[in-house]
Design a protein around this motif. Structure first.
Motif, mmCIF file in Angstrom:
data_model
loop_
_atom_site.group_PDB
_atom_site.id
_atom_site.type_symbol
_atom_site.label_atom_id
_atom_site.label_comp_id
_atom_site.label_asym_id
_atom_site.label_seq_id
_atom_site.Cartn_x
_atom_site.Cartn_y
_atom_site.Cartn_z
ATOM 1 N N LEU A 76 -6.554 -62.596 -36.305
ATOM 2 C CA LEU A 76 -6.308 -61.214 -35.878
ATOM 3 C C LEU A 76 -7.624 -60.187 -36.318
ATOM 4 C CD1 LEU A 76 -2.548 -60.598 -35.859
ATOM 5 C CD2 LEU A 76 -4.170 -61.109 -33.836
ATOM 6 N N ASN A 77 -8.632 -60.921 -36.938
ATOM 7 C CA ASN A 77 -9.913 -59.899 -36.845
ATOM 8 C C ASN A 77 -10.980 -61.060 -36.882
ATOM 9 O OD1 ASN A 77 -9.878 -61.237 -39.525
ATOM 10 N ND2 ASN A 77 -10.447 -59.507 -40.876
ATOM 11 N N GLY A 78 -12.222 -60.296 -36.806
ATOM 12 C CA GLY A 78 -13.533 -61.262 -36.573
ATOM 13 C C GLY A 78 -14.765 -60.256 -36.384
ATOM 14 N N SER A 79 -15.931 -61.079 -36.504
ATOM 15 C CA SER A 79 -17.283 -60.598 -36.413
ATOM 16 C C SER A 79 -18.315 -61.565 -35.655
ATOM 17 C CB SER A 79 -17.842 -60.020 -37.883
ATOM 18 O OG SER A 79 -17.766 -61.229 -38.809
ATOM 19 N N THR A 80 -19.409 -61.237 -35.538
ATOM 20 C CA THR A 80 -20.582 -62.232 -35.043
ATOM 21 C C THR A 80 -21.500 -62.267 -36.193
ATOM 22 O OG1 THR A 80 -21.936 -60.761 -33.866
ATOM 23 C CG2 THR A 80 -19.736 -61.462 -32.946
ATOM 24 N N VAL A 81 -22.299 -63.722 -36.033
ATOM 25 C CA VAL A 81 -23.224 -63.813 -36.711
ATOM 26 C C VAL A 81 -24.590 -63.004 -36.227
ATOM 27 C CG1 VAL A 81 -22.774 -65.984 -37.626
ATOM 28 C CG2 VAL A 81 -23.996 -65.732 -35.318
ATOM 29 N N ILE A 82 -24.528 -62.496 -35.130
ATOM 30 C CA ILE A 82 -25.655 -61.924 -34.346
ATOM 31 C C ILE A 82 -25.479 -60.398 -34.471
ATOM 32 C CG2 ILE A 82 -26.271 -63.942 -32.929
ATOM 33 C CD1 ILE A 82 -24.915 -62.322 -30.495
ATOM 34 N N GLY A 83 -24.361 -59.812 -35.070
ATOM 35 C CA GLY A 83 -24.105 -58.519 -35.248
ATOM 36 C C GLY A 83 -24.830 -57.833 -36.704
ATOM 37 N N PRO A 84 -24.650 -56.623 -36.707
ATOM 38 C CA PRO A 84 -25.303 -56.210 -37.917
ATOM 39 C C PRO A 84 -24.847 -56.608 -39.317
ATOM 40 C CG PRO A 84 -24.083 -54.443 -37.097
ATOM 41 C CD PRO A 84 -23.923 -55.562 -36.080
ATOM 42 N N ASP A 85 -23.531 -57.094 -39.466
ATOM 43 C CA ASP A 85 -22.955 -57.575 -40.764
ATOM 44 C C ASP A 85 -21.748 -58.477 -40.207
ATOM 45 O OD1 ASP A 85 -21.891 -57.709 -43.121
ATOM 46 O OD2 ASP A 85 -21.713 -55.902 -43.691
ATOM 47 N N GLU A 86 -22.161 -59.738 -40.625
ATOM 48 C CA GLU A 86 -21.038 -60.737 -40.269
ATOM 49 C C GLU A 86 -19.664 -60.577 -41.246
ATOM 50 O OE1 GLU A 86 -20.289 -65.445 -40.574
ATOM 51 O OE2 GLU A 86 -22.332 -64.805 -41.086
ATOM 52 N N ALA A 103 2.590 -67.413 -30.853
ATOM 53 C CA ALA A 103 2.115 -67.878 -32.257
ATOM 54 C C ALA A 103 3.331 -68.096 -33.115
ATOM 55 C CB ALA A 103 1.178 -66.598 -32.791
ATOM 56 N N ASP A 104 3.131 -68.925 -33.968
ATOM 57 C CA ASP A 104 3.994 -69.322 -35.048
ATOM 58 C C ASP A 104 3.668 -68.306 -36.384
ATOM 59 O OD1 ASP A 104 5.632 -71.449 -33.884
ATOM 60 O OD2 ASP A 104 3.883 -72.554 -33.912
ATOM 61 N N ALA A 105 2.441 -68.231 -36.406
ATOM 62 C CA ALA A 105 2.030 -67.325 -37.609
ATOM 63 C C ALA A 105 0.717 -66.296 -37.332
ATOM 64 C CB ALA A 105 1.521 -68.269 -38.780
ATOM 65 N N VAL A 106 0.374 -65.591 -38.353
ATOM 66 C CA VAL A 106 -0.791 -64.802 -37.939
ATOM 67 C C VAL A 106 -1.952 -64.994 -39.038
ATOM 68 C CG1 VAL A 106 0.166 -63.160 -36.224
ATOM 69 C CG2 VAL A 106 0.218 -62.591 -38.905
ATOM 70 N N SER A 107 -3.043 -64.660 -38.950
ATOM 71 C CA SER A 107 -3.937 -64.594 -40.196
ATOM 72 C C SER A 107 -5.096 -63.730 -39.745
ATOM 73 C CB SER A 107 -4.617 -66.205 -40.095
ATOM 74 O OG SER A 107 -5.496 -66.394 -39.056
ATOM 75 N N MET A 108 -5.579 -63.249 -41.058
ATOM 76 C CA MET A 108 -6.893 -62.286 -41.149
ATOM 77 C C MET A 108 -7.703 -62.756 -42.324
ATOM 78 S SD MET A 108 -6.105 -58.519 -42.389
ATOM 79 C CE MET A 108 -7.744 -58.242 -42.785
ATOM 80 N N HIS A 109 -8.993 -62.403 -42.001
ATOM 81 C CA HIS A 109 -9.903 -62.543 -43.148
ATOM 82 C C HIS A 109 -10.343 -61.455 -43.940
ATOM 83 C CE1 HIS A 109 -14.112 -64.752 -43.971
ATOM 84 N NE2 HIS A 109 -14.218 -63.524 -44.550
ATOM 85 N N LEU A 110 -10.370 -61.392 -45.236
ATOM 86 C CA LEU A 110 -10.985 -60.181 -45.976
ATOM 87 C C LEU A 110 -12.131 -60.662 -46.928
ATOM 88 C CD1 LEU A 110 -8.437 -58.698 -48.495
ATOM 89 C CD2 LEU A 110 -7.834 -60.969 -47.191
ATOM 90 N N ASN A 111 -12.957 -60.078 -47.126
ATOM 91 C CA ASN A 111 -13.959 -60.216 -48.291
ATOM 92 C C ASN A 111 -13.758 -59.434 -49.497
ATOM 93 O OD1 ASN A 111 -15.243 -62.301 -46.768
ATOM 94 N ND2 ASN A 111 -16.116 -60.717 -45.209
ATOM 95 N N VAL A 112 -13.273 -59.860 -50.588
ATOM 96 C CA VAL A 112 -12.926 -59.068 -51.639
ATOM 97 C C VAL A 112 -14.180 -59.000 -52.523
ATOM 98 C CG1 VAL A 112 -11.302 -59.147 -53.917
ATOM 99 C CG2 VAL A 112 -10.530 -59.927 -51.647
ATOM 100 N N GLY A 113 -14.791 -57.708 -52.894
ATOM 101 C CA GLY A 113 -15.677 -57.651 -53.457
ATOM 102 C C GLY A 113 -17.093 -57.163 -52.689
ATOM 103 N N SER A 114 -16.778 -57.144 -51.509
ATOM 104 C CA SER A 114 -17.883 -56.680 -50.215
ATOM 105 C C SER A 114 -17.488 -55.142 -50.243
ATOM 106 C CB SER A 114 -17.470 -57.441 -48.936
ATOM 107 O OG SER A 114 -16.354 -56.720 -48.359
ATOM 108 N N VAL A 115 -18.622 -54.657 -49.468
ATOM 109 C CA VAL A 115 -18.666 -53.115 -49.279
ATOM 110 C C VAL A 115 -17.581 -52.626 -48.125
ATOM 111 C CG1 VAL A 115 -21.148 -52.900 -49.901
ATOM 112 C CG2 VAL A 115 -20.245 -53.435 -47.208
ATOM 113 N N HIS A 116 -16.937 -53.895 -47.663
ATOM 114 C CA HIS A 116 -15.888 -53.774 -46.390
ATOM 115 C C HIS A 116 -14.431 -53.735 -46.986
ATOM 116 C CE1 HIS A 116 -19.129 -53.421 -43.919
ATOM 117 N NE2 HIS A 116 -19.482 -54.836 -44.128
ATOM 118 N N GLU A 117 -14.295 -54.107 -48.673
ATOM 119 C CA GLU A 117 -13.211 -54.290 -49.042
ATOM 120 C C GLU A 117 -12.106 -53.251 -48.985
ATOM 121 O OE1 GLU A 117 -12.836 -55.862 -53.631
ATOM 122 O OE2 GLU A 117 -11.980 -53.718 -53.426
#
Length: 267
Positions: A76-86, A103-117
């Motif tokens: 349930l989240n995402g970004s691209t390698v060709i965008g400004p910030d993967e 769906a049986d489950a959901v997922s999301m990605h987070l970068n702990v320690g990043s400026v987007h934390e």
């Protein structure tokens, strides 16, 4: 954990161990090898023993007819390698959207320690609250990534341990993170949370490197893998899925798993 959430967790794993193959990379890197004909790839890896596959919700109709009874996780989240910030992952759907996609489950990605934390912490907290209302398990992909985090540092496993603990504190049911390089250092990561921890595959290496990493993670207390490119970009996704599943579910050695899957190189 209530009965409904437990039942859905059982659909994406086997006896509390997990072989998940994420294939949400179409957003991130495009229709790369293994994703153009994703139907055949899904058929192969689930025949090989993958417990669950993971995609974005928009291609659910390409998943269900080919997953051979395996579980399905909607990312349930995402970004691209060709965008400004993967690393700037943005939400791509809701738990309700995922349920409508089967769906049986959901997922999301987070970068702990990043400026987007900060934003990603808020997103995960909202997601787990919504998922709890529907008794849907949440797989949090919690990575230690940021300007002050060095994967080569001796204390890297401390940062990874912090990331998985953060995910548990926010309500995740299963936590995916990066492998720290050896079983001893990864043990700290596993001990940082009461939730099952699965490792990411990262960039594809050799079959031996992949299976050695899985074996090391399991020896360090991992509950399995959530491994994408190393599986779906393989020349034979079914065989590598079978080898990974053998290590995770049958406690095989890397060498035995490769041999049993027909991937061992004869001397």
């Amino acid at each position: 954990m209530n009965t409904a959430t437990r039942a859905r967790l059982d659909r994406i794993g086997t006896d509390d161990r997990y072989v998940v193959v994420p294939m949400d990379h179409g957003i991130t890197i495009g229709a790369t090898q293994g994703l153009k004909d994703i139907e055949s790839t899904i058929d192969g890896i689930t025949r090989g023993g993958a417990d669950a596959v993971l995609t974005q919700r928009g291609i659910a109709d390409r998943v269900h007819p080919h997953k051979n009874g395996a579980g399905y996780i909607v990312h349930l989240n995402g970004s691209t390698v060709i965008g400004p910030d993967e690393n700037d992952k943005r939400m791509t759907g809701t738990v309700e959207d995922a349920i409508r996609a089967g769906a049986d489950a959901v997922s999301m990605h987070l970068n702990v320690g990043s400026v987007h934390e900060r934003e990603q912490i808020e997103d995960l907290a909202k997601l787990t609250s919504e998922a709890e209302r529907y008794n849907i398990p949440v797989l949090a992909m919690a990575y230690a990534r940021g300007p002050d985090i060095d994967p080569e540092a001796d204390d890297y496993n401390q940062a990874v341990g912090h990331a998985v603990r953060l995910a548990e504190e926010l309500g995740a049911d299963v936590i995916k993170t990066g492998y720290t390089g050896d079983a001893a250092s990864f043990q700290h990561v596993v001990e940082s949370t009461s939730r099952p921890v699965v490792i990411a595959g990262g960039a594809r290496g050799t079959d031996e490197e992949t299976l050695d990493m899985v074996r090391g993670a399991m020896d360090g207390g991992a509950a399995g893998v959530s491994m994408g490119r190393s599986v779906f970009q393989h020349e034979d996704p079914e065989k590598i899925a079978r080898a990974v599943a053998s290590v995770v579910h049958d406690d095989a050695s890397a060498e035995d798993a490769l041999y049993e899957a027909g991937l061992a190189v004869e001397a």
